[in-house]
Design an enzyme around this catalytic site. Structure first.
Site, mmCIF file in Angstrom:
data_model
loop_
_atom_site.group_PDB
_atom_site.id
_atom_site.type_symbol
_atom_site.label_atom_id
_atom_site.label_comp_id
_atom_site.label_asym_id
_atom_site.label_seq_id
_atom_site.Cartn_x
_atom_site.Cartn_y
_atom_site.Cartn_z
ATOM 1 N N LYS A 60 0.839 -1.207 0.000
ATOM 2 C CA LYS A 60 0.000 0.000 0.000
ATOM 3 C C LYS A 60 0.873 1.255 0.000
ATOM 4 C CE LYS A 60 -3.859 -2.494 2.019
ATOM 5 N NZ LYS A 60 -4.605 -2.969 3.185
ATOM 6 N N GLN A 104 -4.832 -1.800 9.374
ATOM 7 C CA GLN A 104 -4.766 -3.133 8.766
ATOM 8 C C GLN A 104 -5.378 -4.178 9.701
ATOM 9 O OE1 GLN A 104 -3.786 -3.632 5.614
ATOM 10 N NE2 GLN A 104 -4.155 -5.830 5.726
ATOM 11 N N ASP A 127 -11.217 2.588 3.867
ATOM 12 C CA ASP A 127 -11.566 1.165 3.785
ATOM 13 C C ASP A 127 -13.077 0.978 3.605
ATOM 14 O OD1 ASP A 127 -9.635 -0.860 3.842
ATOM 15 O OD2 ASP A 127 -9.185 -0.518 5.958
HETATM 16 N N1 GUN Z 1 -7.176 -7.132 5.848
HETATM 17 C C1 GUN Z 1 -7.536 -7.848 4.760
HETATM 18 N N2 GUN Z 1 -8.113 -7.055 3.840
HETATM 19 C C2 GUN Z 1 -8.122 -5.815 4.370
HETATM 20 C C3 GUN Z 1 -8.577 -4.546 3.872
HETATM 21 O O1 GUN Z 1 -9.132 -4.407 2.773
HETATM 22 N N3 GUN Z 1 -8.393 -3.502 4.705
HETATM 23 C C4 GUN Z 1 -7.821 -3.626 5.929
HETATM 24 N N4 GUN Z 1 -7.701 -2.538 6.678
HETATM 25 N N5 GUN Z 1 -7.379 -4.774 6.402
HETATM 26 C C5 GUN Z 1 -7.534 -5.858 5.620
#
Ligand code: GUN
Length: 302
Positions: A60, A104, A127
């Protein structure tokens, strides 16, 4: 050895589709900068050292850099108290130059996921997990679409996959993927207008339902779950699974497996996403688009 696939099979290559989105975003950032404006900024928080999470957050941050976004990676120890994370989120909520905040998941046991999600300012919730944003999605209002479902919609758009009137079968009902993609595919929007069946761990006759799917979204997190005998000839297959499966012959000691048995399903399908190199890359594209959206929303009425 070269494998023979369905003669019209399209490989839904996430690398190509994500690059197209990223190039668009890169141009938009360059234009902002040329106009003397600051770049959008994403803050990513990781708690602990989960291997897969480390890979995702690194990707990211790297992708932010590639397109000219600013980013901050905040690392917190596995053992922290929930209050430490809440304080950190408050600081970012109050920081004028942070446009997007992403915590995350998964989080360590002592931290309540919902409490964290609801602490994030909905205007910075790139998100799209905050109930305010999830509610807006259900009602078809402008919002942040969770990154993975957003990425799937961008993928369908890029490859011009016809969805109107099709039967989409979604396997999985998580807040992150299954639920929101089922809402999007059934909505009256471009690449929507499907008839959607949501399947889950209590679904009976899963195989029969999958066999009716013109489009199947496999988002249950079980490696190679979807087999060829569950798929109709000419179906479009979207594989959301990313599971690390131990493999002593692999360099890292594991291989990434999707939820679809690719080698046997691909020859029957009209289009299919590979794993890796499919939906995962599109997820980042969705996140980046949301971050620019958060930035633009902030300055829209000024
Ligand atoms: N863990 C797995 N997929 C995601 C996501 O799309 N966002 C976040 N914050 N954590 C994740």
């Amino acid at each position: 050895m070269q494998k023979a696939y369905f003669c019209h099979m399209i490989l839904l290559d996430g690398k190509i589709a994500a690059l197209s989105v990223k190039n668009e975003l890169k141009e938009q950032v360059a234009k902002l900068r040329a106009d003397g404006k600051r770049a959008p900024h994403l803050a990513v928080i990781i708690v602990g050292n989960n291997g897969a999470s480390e890979t995702y957050v690194a990707s990211k941050v790297k992708n932010c850099e590639e397109i000219g976004f600013g980013s901050t990676l905040i690392r917190l120890d596995e053992t922290i108290d929930e209050t430490v994370l809440l304080d950190q989120i408050k600081q970012l909520n109050d920081n004028e130059f942070t446009d997007g905040i992403l915590v995350q998941l998964p989080l360590p046991k002592q931290i309540k996921e919902q409490k964290i999600i609801q602490a994030i300012d909905p205007n910075k919730d790139v998100d799209g997990f905050h109930p305010v944003n999830a509610g807006k999605l259900v009602q078809g209002l402008p919002t942040f679409i969770p990154a993975t479902p957003y990425g799937i919609m961008l993928m369908l758009q890029y490859f011009n996959i016809e969805t109107k009137g099709k039967h989409a079968v979604v396997i999985g009902r998580s807040n992150i993927v299954g639920r929101p993609i089922s809402i999007l595919l059934s909505s009256n929007i471009p690449n929507g207008n499907c008839t959607v069946t949501v399947c889950h761990s209590h679904t009976k006759n899963l195989k029969e339902i999958c066999l009716q799917g013109d489009i199947i979204v496999a988002a249950l997190g079980k490696p190679e779950f979807l087999k060829a005998d569950m798929v109709k000839e000419g179906a479009v297959i979207i594989d959301v699974g990313i599971t690390r499966v131990e493999d002593a012959t692999a360099k890292k000691g594991f291989r990434i497996k999707g939820d679809v048995a690719f080698d046997e399903v691909a020859p029957k399908s009209a289009a299919i996403t590979p794993v890796p190199g499919g939906v995962g890359l599109m997820t980042i594209a969705g996140l980046l688009k949301n971050t620019l959206q958060a930035y633009s929303n902030k300055y829209q009425n000024r």
